[in-house]
Design a protein around this motif. Structure first.
Motif, mmCIF file in Angstrom:
data_model
loop_
_atom_site.group_PDB
_atom_site.id
_atom_site.type_symbol
_atom_site.label_atom_id
_atom_site.label_comp_id
_atom_site.label_asym_id
_atom_site.label_seq_id
_atom_site.Cartn_x
_atom_site.Cartn_y
_atom_site.Cartn_z
ATOM 1 N N LEU A 136 0.829 -1.206 0.000
ATOM 2 C CA LEU A 136 0.000 0.000 0.000
ATOM 3 C C LEU A 136 0.862 1.255 0.000
ATOM 4 O O LEU A 136 0.519 2.249 -0.657
ATOM 5 C CB LEU A 136 -0.916 -0.016 1.233
ATOM 6 C CG LEU A 136 -1.929 1.127 1.353
ATOM 7 C CD1 LEU A 136 -2.824 1.182 0.123
ATOM 8 C CD2 LEU A 136 -2.765 0.964 2.617
ATOM 9 N N LEU A 144 2.207 1.692 -3.482
ATOM 10 C CA LEU A 144 1.124 2.177 -4.348
ATOM 11 C C LEU A 144 0.858 3.657 -4.099
ATOM 12 O O LEU A 144 0.656 4.437 -5.053
ATOM 13 C CB LEU A 144 -0.141 1.358 -4.072
ATOM 14 C CG LEU A 144 -1.373 1.709 -4.914
ATOM 15 C CD1 LEU A 144 -1.102 1.440 -6.392
ATOM 16 C CD2 LEU A 144 -2.588 0.912 -4.443
ATOM 17 N N ASN A 145 0.852 4.054 -2.828
ATOM 18 C CA ASN A 145 0.663 5.467 -2.494
ATOM 19 C C ASN A 145 1.805 6.313 -3.039
ATOM 20 O O ASN A 145 1.588 7.406 -3.583
ATOM 21 C CB ASN A 145 0.577 5.613 -0.971
ATOM 22 C CG ASN A 145 0.124 6.994 -0.536
ATOM 23 O OD1 ASN A 145 -0.670 7.642 -1.210
ATOM 24 N ND2 ASN A 145 0.631 7.457 0.586
ATOM 25 N N THR A 150 -5.342 6.443 -1.803
ATOM 26 C CA THR A 150 -4.229 5.631 -1.284
ATOM 27 C C THR A 150 -3.617 6.254 -0.033
ATOM 28 O O THR A 150 -3.231 5.540 0.896
ATOM 29 C CB THR A 150 -3.146 5.463 -2.358
ATOM 30 O OG1 THR A 150 -2.682 6.772 -2.784
ATOM 31 C CG2 THR A 150 -3.690 4.716 -3.560
ATOM 32 N N ASP A 151 -3.537 7.587 -0.001
ATOM 33 C CA ASP A 151 -2.925 8.252 1.156
ATOM 34 C C ASP A 151 -3.780 8.060 2.409
ATOM 35 O O ASP A 151 -3.265 7.740 3.483
ATOM 36 C CB ASP A 151 -2.745 9.740 0.862
ATOM 37 C CG ASP A 151 -1.908 10.431 1.930
ATOM 38 O OD1 ASP A 151 -0.789 9.959 2.198
ATOM 39 O OD2 ASP A 151 -2.369 11.435 2.497
ATOM 40 N N ALA A 199 1.402 6.638 -6.764
ATOM 41 C CA ALA A 199 0.329 7.581 -7.109
ATOM 42 C C ALA A 199 0.809 9.018 -6.990
ATOM 43 O O ALA A 199 0.579 9.846 -7.890
ATOM 44 C CB ALA A 199 -0.878 7.339 -6.206
ATOM 45 N N CYS A 247 -7.062 9.564 -7.025
ATOM 46 C CA CYS A 247 -6.506 8.252 -6.668
ATOM 47 C C CYS A 247 -5.480 8.389 -5.549
ATOM 48 O O CYS A 247 -5.405 7.543 -4.647
ATOM 49 C CB CYS A 247 -5.864 7.598 -7.892
ATOM 50 S SG CYS A 247 -7.032 7.189 -9.204
#
Length: 611
Positions: A17, A20-21, A80-81, A24, A76
């Motif tokens: 995660l 991914l953050n 994620t954040d 992004a 997005c």
């Protein structure tokens, strides 16, 4: 554990995660590369240096598309954040709370409840904030690398000047390190004192009113508030000063670059398109400079918060804070899946605590509870109990008595695991009890403390505390605690709100409410710590009679100096200076112990004075 290790382990809590953050926000920060190049193409097209296919209209359309694309990326990125930040803060608070709940009850918090609230709220938030700023800073690095490569191809000299303010920012942040930590620690401590004072005032309303100390208490609170105001101002002023240094150093660098760009444009080595690209990228490149400074500030402030969180652990490993655990977010029933994912990812702790309530298994019927060599000393005073040997046969009524400070309450707390015994063994039917704090809970035992702890809720909720009990079971517990007449006299009965810490109840009503809470739970061992100290003689007599009638087969361990309890005891344990001075029945001790005779006759004199 160092702050850097703590920070890294927070990032590694959910590595997928976090990556991914990071991806992004890297795309969000790199997205301006496209509008910058399109802006350069637009001015080059107008100047005639380079012709763009389909003209200025196509450039405008591409700019709109780039803006819409960045809006979608930002959406997005916020998803994620938020997912990572709130999972991280939930993990830290969950693990901190789990440690508090697992700690011996009498020593769970190192400071006041107000300080604990500050730890849970402010210090965890500071750690979460530092991880969030790391994503922005690292994301901007991707943009800076790509933009620097483009700008170096245009003019190397101007590009180098872009990074001069970065050196100033890092230097300023390093110089201010000591003061950042000092002011942040002071502001956190002052906030904790104010929060603790509020908690204490609400919990001591009657004591303040009886002493006529309202003005003095308000004056003390005002002083704490003023101290907090000054500490917060210093902390905020330093933070804003550093932010000003960061921003102004960027502006200074920007001014120098613009002056040099104007000179180069005069001699024709710099086009309008080049200038527009430089100006456009400059804003985002210098944003990294500001972010680096802010991140370093937050990181150093996080070091202070980490130190406060470690203090709350009371010597336990700081790794507990970031230990992987199920926090209740995500799909239900995914504990095994979570474990498998952690193992696949190479996590150091694949065994994940799902956070579910683990109900204790009912032990075999109590035949004998024995403590051997039980020892505990308070670190602050050295007082406590030493080498206590105690045996409770099943179904017996044992009273622990002694002078004030002899160790009666300490003995009960050490036996139940509410204080961590330094030495000694505890056996239930001959089997060692490895973790008394986890074992001595319903259905094994129920406990009423010397000072009842009531909540600002209804009388019913204070008795049940969420336990499932039928109306008949609740009525029996209330009757056994001699509380039915008091409830009948209350206008709202069991729905009466008792106020913070039960301030709307008398001392006797509070004690009997705590007794009803205990008796509403089925247990084999009932432990009373000076339950009858606020009761009159008749109420106490009725309480013990009803207790024996309701829980006749249960084992009872009672701390008391009252004659009603001593006369009923199968065995009396007399403590003196933390050691057992004598044991036996009331008749035996009256014949053999001068200390017990003084206690017995002192109780008679107290009863006569009460009459």
């Amino acid at each position: 554990m160092k702050t850097s290790v703590f920070f890294w382990r927070m990032l590694a809590y959910r590595p997928g995660l976090y990556v991914l953050n990071l991806l992004a926000w890297t795309l969000i920060h790199m997205a301006p590369l496209v509008p910058g190049l399109l802006t350069k193409a637009f001015f080059d097209h107008l100047e005639g240096t380079h012709t763009f296919p389909h003209g200025a209209v196509a450039i405008a359309a591409l700019l709109v598309a780039a803006a819409l694309g960045r809006i979608a990326l930002i959406y997005c990125g916020f998803l994620t954040d938020v997912a990572f930040r709130f999972r991280l803060s939930s993990l830290l608070r969950r693990n901190l709370l789990a440690h508090v709940l697992r700690a011996p009850g009498a020593r769970a918090l190192p400071g006041s409840p107000g300080e604990a609230i500050s730890n849970f709220r402010d210090d965890v938030e500071q750690a979460e904030e530092a991880t969030s700023w790391s994503v922005d800073t690292l994301g901007l690095v991707g943009f800076v690398v790509a933009a620097s490569w483009i700008l170096l191809a245009i003019d190397a000299q101007l590009t180098v000047l872009v990074f001069v303010p970065l050196i100033l920012v890092v230097t300023a942040a390093q110089i201010a390190t000591a003061r950042i930590r000092k002011y942040r620690a002071a502001s956190r401590e002052a906030t904790a004192q104010v929060t603790g004072a509020i908690s204490e005032m609400f919990g001591s309303v009657l004591a303040i009113q009886v002493a006529g100390a309202e003005q003095r208490v308000v004056g003390r609170f005002a002083k704490l508030g003023e101290s907090r105001r000054q500490s917060m101002i210093k902390d905020k002023l330093l933070t804003e000063t550093l932010s000003s240094v960061f921003n102004n150093s960027v502006n200074l660098g920007t001014g120098i670059i613009l002056l040099l760009a104007g000179i180069k444009m005069r001699d024709g080595s710099f086009t309008i398109g080049d200038f527009s690209l430089f100006v456009y990228y400059l804003t985002f490149v210098t944003q990294l400079i500001s972010n680096v400074g802010n991140f370093m500030t937050y990181y150093k402030q996080m070091a202070v918060s980490f130190g406060r969180l470690k203090d709350m652990l009371r010597g336990a490993s700081p790794a507990l804070l970031v230990q992987k655990a199920y926090i209740g977010l995500g799909k239900k029933g995914t504990r095994k899946t979570a474990v498998a994912e952690e193992e696949r990812s190479g996590g150091r702790e694949p065994e994940i605590d799902d956070g579910s309530l683990k109900l204790p298994v009912r032990a075999a019927p109590l035949r004998e509870l024995a403590a051997t060599g039980l020892t505990y000393r308070y670190p602050e005073t050295g007082r406590g109990i030493d080498n206590i040997d105690l045996t409770l046969p099943g179904g017996s009524f044992t009273v622990v008595t002694g002078m004030v400070g002899s160790g009666k309450t300490t003995l009960l707390r050490a036996l139940l695991g509410l204080l961590p015994a330094k030495r000694g063994t505890i056996r239930w039917n001959g089997e060692p009890v490895a973790a008394p704090a986890d074992f001595f809970v319903p259905p094994q035992s129920a406990y009423t403390a010397q000072i009842p702890r009531l909540y600002s809720a209804s009388l019913r909720d204070n008795i049940l505390l969420g336990a499932a009990a039928s109306p008949a079971e609740l009525a029996r517990a209330i009757h056994a605690a001699v509380l039915e007449e008091d409830i009948a006299g209350l206008r709202e009965g069991l729905e009466t709100m008792v106020g913070p810490r039960g301030v709307k109840l008398s001392g006797g009503q509070a004690q009997r409410t705590a007794a009803a809470r205990m008796l509403a739970r089925d247990a084999q061992l009932y432990v009373f710590d000076d339950l009858s100290s606020a009761l009159d003689v008749e109420t106490e007599r009725r309480l013990w009679e009803r207790l024996f009638a309701a829980k006749g087969g249960a084992t009872c361990l009672v701390v008391s100096h009252r004659k009603a309890a001593l006369a009923r005891a199968d065995r009396i344990v007399l403590l003196q200076d933390g050691r057992i001075e004598a044991q036996g029945t009331a008749a035996e001790l009256l014949a053999t112990s001068a200390s017990f005779r003084r206690l017995w006759h002192g109780e008679e004199q107290e009863a006569e004075r009460a009459l």
